[in-house]
Design an enzyme around this catalytic site. Structure first.
Site, PDB file in Angstrom:
ATOM      1  N   ASP A 192       3.623   7.174   3.502  1.00  0.00           N
ATOM      2  CA  ASP A 192       2.495   6.755   4.339  1.00  0.00           C
ATOM      3  C   ASP A 192       1.402   6.182   3.430  1.00  0.00           C
ATOM      4  OD1 ASP A 192       1.339   8.925   3.111  1.00  0.00           O
ATOM      5  OD2 ASP A 192       0.651   9.880   4.960  1.00  0.00           O
TER       6      ASP A 192
ATOM      7  N   CYS B 251      -9.541  13.169 -10.183  1.00  0.00           N
ATOM      8  CA  CYS B 251      -8.467  13.257 -11.187  1.00  0.00           C
ATOM      9  C   CYS B 251      -8.483  14.588 -11.941  1.00  0.00           C
ATOM     10  CB  CYS B 251      -8.564  12.094 -12.172  1.00  0.00           C
ATOM     11  SG  CYS B 251      -8.443  10.491 -11.357  1.00  0.00           S
TER      12      CYS B 251
ATOM     13  N   TYR C 195       8.753   5.840   8.503  1.00  0.00           N
ATOM     14  CA  TYR C 195       7.922   6.954   8.044  1.00  0.00           C
ATOM     15  C   TYR C 195       8.160   8.199   8.903  1.00  0.00           C
ATOM     16  CZ  TYR C 195       3.911   9.959   8.218  1.00  0.00           C
ATOM     17  OH  TYR C 195       3.145  11.076   8.262  1.00  0.00           O
TER      18      TYR C 195
ATOM     19  N   CYS D 289      -0.611   9.600 -15.250  1.00  0.00           N
ATOM     20  CA  CYS D 289      -1.166   8.583 -14.353  1.00  0.00           C
ATOM     21  C   CYS D 289      -1.725   7.366 -15.104  1.00  0.00           C
ATOM     22  CB  CYS D 289      -2.258   9.195 -13.480  1.00  0.00           C
ATOM     23  SG  CYS D 289      -2.961   7.990 -12.332  1.00  0.00           S
TER      24      CYS D 289
ATOM     25  N   CYS E   4      -6.249  12.540  -4.451  1.00  0.00           N
ATOM     26  CA  CYS E   4      -6.172  11.123  -4.840  1.00  0.00           C
ATOM     27  C   CYS E   4      -6.681  10.302  -3.647  1.00  0.00           C
ATOM     28  CB  CYS E   4      -4.721  10.770  -5.176  1.00  0.00           C
ATOM     29  SG  CYS E   4      -4.575   9.178  -6.004  1.00  0.00           S
TER      30      CYS E   4
ATOM     31  N   CYS F   9      -6.017  16.929 -10.430  1.00  0.00           N
ATOM     32  CA  CYS F   9      -4.736  16.344 -10.035  1.00  0.00           C
ATOM     33  C   CYS F   9      -3.594  16.798 -10.943  1.00  0.00           C
ATOM     34  CB  CYS F   9      -4.834  14.817 -10.070  1.00  0.00           C
ATOM     35  SG  CYS F   9      -3.290  14.040  -9.570  1.00  0.00           S
TER      36      CYS F   9
ATOM     37  N   GLU G 197       4.234  14.356  14.395  1.00  0.00           N
ATOM     38  CA  GLU G 197       4.313  13.074  13.688  1.00  0.00           C
ATOM     39  C   GLU G 197       3.864  11.923  14.592  1.00  0.00           C
ATOM     40  OE1 GLU G 197       4.617  12.483  10.595  1.00  0.00           O
ATOM     41  OE2 GLU G 197       4.971  14.571  10.079  1.00  0.00           O
TER      42      GLU G 197
HETATM   43 FE1  SF4 Z   1      -4.751   9.841  -8.275  1.00  0.00          FE
HETATM   44 FE2  SF4 Z   1      -3.923   9.463 -10.767  1.00  0.00          FE
HETATM   45 FE3  SF4 Z   1      -6.287  10.533 -10.343  1.00  0.00          FE
HETATM   46 FE4  SF4 Z   1      -4.084  11.887  -9.772  1.00  0.00          FE
HETATM   47  S1  SF4 Z   1      -4.764  11.250 -11.775  1.00  0.00           S
HETATM   48  S2  SF4 Z   1      -5.934  11.731  -8.493  1.00  0.00           S
HETATM   49  S3  SF4 Z   1      -2.710  10.263  -9.089  1.00  0.00           S
HETATM   50  S4  SF4 Z   1      -5.672   8.473  -9.771  1.00  0.00           S
END
Ligand code: SF4
Length: 326
Positions: A115, A177, A97, A186, A170, A180, A16
């Site tokens: 972070d 996305c 953190y 989102c 992201c 994701c 870290e």
């Molecule tokens: Fe980032 Fe939202 Fe896209 Fe996921 S859906 S990568 S959280 S912008």
């Protein structure tokens, strides 16, 4: 990453601190050398500061190395390492953190790590469009939300997954996305402005110029060793500033390099000098100056850019300089 293959409080603390301000790919070989030499807190506690600084040389932000050594000495004197984030925060150099990362990864405390990567994911997930002042105020702003989400059964895995989601999916700029796992919830994806989030107040940028002296004599390079209590690069060696040697920059520099630290961009001009006997006698009175054999620069506690610049200069002009000088 080696610190995930074998988890311990010590390895988490070292990783870290090394990963603060430094990219993971750069940290990995340093981490492996470090833990091979000092596998646990008591081993590091017995180390000399000079060898710690030499092994850290090139990672930058050298106060981290001194803080790590001081922390190891304090922890080694305790009956067992601290466990909670609150306890870890008592150590110099361990901010919220880092404390949350150590407590959640090594001791399963359900505290969120926030972070820059986590800030980006949460700002996009919740569609936070207000301008944020800086990284640390953004981390504070999102800590409550991150604490709501953290998995109490696997807080370390959850935190590492969130950081990795921000680093690999992201991402800054255009997020991926389609890959994701948060896509269906989102806000930024739904609004189509994910690439613009999070938003920060723009900082004033400054320029500065520094003239440095490349001096070689009988195969040895002149370096300035900063005192242990110096505000920056304490205990580290660097290429001396021309004016600090009683010299004046003149003619064409041997090298010109630009680098940015924080919000300041430095233009560093490096001038080669042939030392006169009177210069050498005068420098002998300056306790911070030392002559380091050019073949031993690898073992000197020298910052990464200075090591690189000396290497470039020596490989290009060094033979000529050595041949010409006493
Ligand atoms: Fe980032 Fe939202 Fe896209 Fe996921 S859906 S990568 S959280 S912008």
């Amino acid at each position: 990453m080696p610190w995930r293959e074998e988890v311990s409080a010590y390895r988490t603390v070292v990783s870290e601190l090394m990963c603060q301000q430094t990219q993971i790919a750069t940290v990995i070989p340093y981490f492996e050398r470090w833990t091979a030499k000092w596998p646990d807190f008591p081993d590091l506690a017995r180390a000399e500061e000079a060898e710690v600084m030499a092994l850290w040389a090139g990672l930058g932000y050298y106060s981290r190395a001194r803080n790590l050594l001081a922390l190891a000495r304090q922890v080694a004197a305790l009956p067992r390492p601290p466990r909670t984030a609150a306890e870890w925060r008592e150590f110099k150099g361990v901010g919220p953190y880092t404390a949350a990362a150590i407590a959640s990864i090594a001791f399963d405390e359900p505290v969120a790590v926030v972070d820059g990567n986590v800030v980006r994911v949460l700002a996009r997930l919740d569609g936070v469009r207000a301008k944020l002042r800086d990284a640390s105020s953004a981390a504070k702003l999102f800590t409550g939300r991150a604490d709501e989400l953290v998995d109490p059964k696997q807080p370390g895995d959850f935190n590492q997954a969130m950081m990795e989601l921000g680093a690999t999916v992201c991402r800054k700029g255009v997020p991926d996305c389609g890959r994701c796992p948060l896509a269906e919830w989102c806000d930024a994806k739904a609004q189509g402005d994910a690439a613009t989030l999070p938003r920060f107040v723009s900082k004033e940028r400054k320029e500065a110029a520094v003239d440095r002296a490349l001096v070689i004599r009988a195969g040895k390079i002149l370096l300035r060793r900063n005192p242990p209590a110096a505000k920056r690069l304490a205990g580290m060696a660097e290429i001396a500033v021309v004016s600090s040697l009683g010299l004046a920059a003149d003619g064409e520099p041997a090298l010109v390099r630009r680098r940015t630290i924080g919000t300041v961009t430095y233009e560093e001009k490096l001038y080669a000098f042939e030392p006169k006997a009177a210069d050498v006698r005068r420098w002998a009175q300056d306790a911070e100056l030392e002559w380091v054999d050019a073949s031993e620069l690898d073992g000197a506690a020298l910052s990464g850019p200075h090591r690189r610049w000396l290497g470039e200069w020596l490989s290009r002009d060094g033979r000529k300089a050595r041949g010409r000088l006493p």
